[in-house]
Design an enzyme around this catalytic site. Sequence first.
Site, PDB file in Angstrom:
ATOM      1  N   TRP A  41      -2.857  -2.600  -1.774  1.00 22.43           N
ATOM      2  CA  TRP A  41      -2.550  -4.021  -1.936  1.00 22.43           C
ATOM      3  C   TRP A  41      -3.431  -4.723  -0.913  1.00 22.43           C
ATOM      4  CZ3 TRP A  41      -0.533  -8.105   0.998  1.00 22.43           C
ATOM      5  CH2 TRP A  41      -0.123  -9.230   0.258  1.00 22.43           C
ATOM      6  N   GLU A  65       7.909 -14.915 -10.571  1.00 19.23           N
ATOM      7  CA  GLU A  65       7.127 -13.759 -10.133  1.00 19.23           C
ATOM      8  C   GLU A  65       6.671 -12.879 -11.278  1.00 19.23           C
ATOM      9  OE1 GLU A  65       9.012 -10.787  -7.574  1.00 19.23           O
ATOM     10  OE2 GLU A  65      10.965 -11.370  -8.339  1.00 19.23           O
ATOM     11  N   LYS A  98       5.788  -4.373  -3.879  1.00 21.59           N
ATOM     12  CA  LYS A  98       7.134  -4.171  -3.351  1.00 21.59           C
ATOM     13  C   LYS A  98       7.008  -3.899  -1.852  1.00 21.59           C
ATOM     14  CE  LYS A  98      11.419  -3.087  -4.965  1.00 21.59           C
ATOM     15  NZ  LYS A  98      12.099  -4.140  -5.683  1.00 21.59           N
ATOM     16  N   LYS A 151      12.744 -15.126  -9.801  1.00 23.48           N
ATOM     17  CA  LYS A 151      12.594 -14.018 -10.748  1.00 23.48           C
ATOM     18  C   LYS A 151      11.651 -14.424 -11.870  1.00 23.48           C
ATOM     19  CE  LYS A 151      13.950 -11.474  -9.199  1.00 23.48           C
ATOM     20  NZ  LYS A 151      14.536 -10.825  -8.088  1.00 23.48           N
ATOM     21  N   ARG A 154       3.930  -0.194  -4.781  1.00 22.38           N
ATOM     22  CA  ARG A 154       3.676  -0.738  -3.447  1.00 22.38           C
ATOM     23  C   ARG A 154       2.336  -1.469  -3.380  1.00 22.38           C
ATOM     24  NH1 ARG A 154       6.996   1.636   0.462  1.00 22.38           N
ATOM     25  NH2 ARG A 154       5.556   0.851   2.010  1.00 22.38           N
ATOM     26  N   ASN A 189      -1.844   1.974   5.848  1.00 26.64           N
ATOM     27  CA  ASN A 189      -0.980   0.897   5.353  1.00 26.64           C
ATOM     28  C   ASN A 189      -0.638   0.042   6.558  1.00 26.64           C
ATOM     29  OD1 ASN A 189       0.960  -0.729   4.142  1.00 26.64           O
ATOM     30  ND2 ASN A 189       2.578   0.803   4.375  1.00 26.64           N
ATOM     31  N   GLY A 190      -0.912  -1.267   6.470  1.00 23.54           N
ATOM     32  CA  GLY A 190      -0.620  -2.162   7.584  1.00 23.54           C
ATOM     33  C   GLY A 190      -1.796  -3.087   7.833  1.00 23.54           C
ATOM     34  N   HIS A 226      16.809 -37.540  -6.628  1.00 23.66           N
ATOM     35  CA  HIS A 226      16.171 -38.112  -5.439  1.00 23.66           C
ATOM     36  C   HIS A 226      14.673 -37.867  -5.447  1.00 23.66           C
ATOM     37  CE1 HIS A 226      20.022 -39.255  -3.790  1.00 23.66           C
ATOM     38  NE2 HIS A 226      20.466 -38.070  -4.164  1.00 23.66           N
ATOM     39  N   GLU A 255      17.565 -17.818  -7.074  1.00 22.73           N
ATOM     40  CA  GLU A 255      17.227 -16.458  -7.487  1.00 22.73           C
ATOM     41  C   GLU A 255      16.636 -16.454  -8.906  1.00 22.73           C
ATOM     42  OE1 GLU A 255      16.633 -13.868  -6.143  1.00 22.73           O
ATOM     43  OE2 GLU A 255      16.740 -12.385  -7.732  1.00 22.73           O
ATOM     44  N   CYS A 296       0.848  -1.183   0.000  1.00 22.79           N
ATOM     45  CA  CYS A 296       0.000   0.000   0.000  1.00 22.79           C
ATOM     46  C   CYS A 296       0.892   1.245   0.000  1.00 22.79           C
ATOM     47  CB  CYS A 296      -0.950   0.093   1.192  1.00 22.79           C
ATOM     48  SG  CYS A 296      -2.159  -1.225   1.234  1.00 22.79           S
TER      49      CYS A 296
HETATM   50  C1  F6R Z   1      11.758 -10.659  -5.510  1.00 22.00           C
HETATM   51  C2  F6R Z   1      11.650  -9.672  -4.467  1.00 22.00           C
HETATM   52  C3  F6R Z   1      11.266 -10.117  -3.103  1.00 22.00           C
HETATM   53  C4  F6R Z   1      12.052  -9.320  -2.033  1.00 22.00           C
HETATM   54  C5  F6R Z   1      11.546  -9.679  -0.631  1.00 22.00           C
HETATM   55  C6  F6R Z   1      12.339  -8.952   0.440  1.00 22.00           C
HETATM   56  O1  F6R Z   1      12.172 -10.100  -6.711  1.00 22.00           O
HETATM   57  O2  F6R Z   1      11.868  -8.511  -4.688  1.00 22.00           O
HETATM   58  O3  F6R Z   1      11.441 -11.475  -2.936  1.00 22.00           O
HETATM   59  O4  F6R Z   1      13.406  -9.615  -2.162  1.00 22.00           O
HETATM   60  O5  F6R Z   1      10.201  -9.321  -0.520  1.00 22.00           O
HETATM   61  O6  F6R Z   1      12.236  -7.573   0.307  1.00 22.00           O
HETATM   62  P1  F6R Z   1      13.272  -6.610   0.997  1.00 22.00           P
HETATM   63  O7  F6R Z   1      14.585  -6.823   0.343  1.00 22.00           O
HETATM   64  O8  F6R Z   1      12.724  -5.243   0.762  1.00 22.00           O
HETATM   65  O9  F6R Z   1      13.301  -6.981   2.444  1.00 22.00           O
END
Ligand code: F6R
Length: 605
Positions: free
Chosen positions: A74, A485, A600, A482, A27, A98-99, A501, A478, A2
């Site tokens: 969000w 998502e 994010k 990527k 966000r 937000n929260g 396995h 990683e 949010c």
């Molecule tokens: C994936 C991604 C998330 C963040 C995770 C932690 O591309 O961005 O997996 O890495 O939510 O976020 P931060 O680094 O802000 O604690």
Amino acid sequence: MCGIIGFTGNINAKEVLLQGLKALEYRGYDSAGISFFTGTGIKTIKAVGKVAGLVEKTVMSDDDTKCGIGHTRWATHGGVSEVNCHPHHFGKVTLIHNGIIENYKELQEELALEGKEPVSQTDSEIAAMVIDSYYKSDPVSAIKKAVKKLRGAYAFCIMFTDHPGSIYAIRNGSPLVATTTGAGSIIASDMVALIKYSKDYFVLPEHHIAHLTASSINITDLDHNEIEPDMLHVNWDMAAARKGGYEYFMLKEIHEQPEALRNTISPRIKDGMPDFSADGIDDSLFKDINRIIIAACGTAMHAGLIGKNMIEKLSRVPVSVDIASEFRYQDPVIDENTLVITISQSGETADTLAALRLAKERGAKTLSIVNVKGSSIARESDYVLYTHAGPEIAVASTKAYTVQLAAMYLVAFRFAYIKGKITEDKTKEFIKELEKTPGFVEKMLSCDKAIEPISNKLLKTESLFFIGRGLDYALSCEGSIKLKEISYIHSEAYAAGELKHGTISLITDNVPVIALATQEDVFAKMISNIREVRSRGARVIMITGADAQVDAALCDHLITLPPVSDVFAPFGAAIVLQYIAYYTAVARGLNVDQPRNLAKSVTVE
Ligand code: F6R
């Protein structure tokens, strides 16, 4: 999670709010809304979907306003609908949040006894109702009484119908930054919404009430004492928060990695050695440490996996990597000789913050690797190493990841040196190599031409696998997150030796396997693992180091890194994996920067 913004001043507030919401959209982007004072009261406009929809609706309203609040959502409590969209009103209160209010059900039942019913399914509206129930004519007193009843995390911006031109704000856990400029006073979830107006700002201290008027921001604690906030400064500007000609922020941020790496590495090198004195970290932090725990989430946790590999290899001190949301419920074994490293781009991830607090409670020393200046994790850690990636807007983390790797490498080198496990000469040798990574990554950026056609072939894939060993296994994790998502293709990362396995039963004709084989010490073993999947029909995309001898029949596509020592190969391989995810998502016609269901900065547990 949010985005919230409030503005009061002497310019068109609707424009400030909408531009701010556009900047904060990463966000959360389920729905968006604004409320603002007009000559006759408070008006609200809401729209389901992206901020663009709200902008369209707002254009049709010609009210003049200089004060308002805005929110991009969000969804947590209650589905995506206009009624659940913020701002919420009750009585004289209009609020954005937000929260998560954990005890909203109890509060709702109490309010029902007074005959008060919410119209939405949100916990946020309940908060508005609680504040209104205490409101006589003094906003600060009502907010103070109300927050005593609320359990959970919150950042609120609140307007009261009979206080035109004023915005009140308070936070617990969720972030809020603010500043006053010639144009007025502005408050938001993060700096990207403020940067147009100022590079100087402050973080609203938790449990303090901010009162914003057009000319000032007054902050008081819950005992009415006025406080002066600590001012912070960012060294990036509007251009950093814009796409700058790129189709997506993610592509722009991939291209910003050489500079981000340079900015993170260079200030920490003195006389050829890693040096954290400018960060206020001296060697006494490392001296008595006999165990390291790294706690983080998602991509940041994957950076921790590489960090573990490096620290253990060089210093022979045990390192464990924990998913922050698990760590906090595991009753972890910690003492004063444990160093807990938390890694976070945003510095606000609720689980990582909780892990940090638990580590401190148990007496560990704490160091955080954080990108956002003044964020909660940075402020609460004993020590902080800021990564200097600038703002990361795309939901999928790219530049934040590689700078986290760089920070982990610096820590690994200094720590091993302090522990007497590597000599000064060896440390300097490593540092020389690390200083070359921005140039190495720069070279890697041109591999997009090779990756795009490969990604185009993954377009219709339903499921694929990433495999690797050691550092390459950490990278596989990683690569997999990527791709998942942003392209919505199911994928799994497997330690190459573990595949047989169980999971190898899923390898059939044409199932893509992305095999990372950049590490000389396990190269022969990787080749055997690739043969195992190849002989079961897998379509293999292989990533290797420059010197690798690869039988042409072993893979369908071969991507070779420029010459680099194995230890630094992850910086190059990371770019390949980022491009694979990016171009696959683009080929599937998806919104790369705003993948479904995600946001994010996850400030809820
Ligand atoms: C994936 C991604 C998330 C963040 C995770 C932690 O591309 O961005 O997996 O890495 O939510 O976020 P931060 O680094 O802000 O604690």
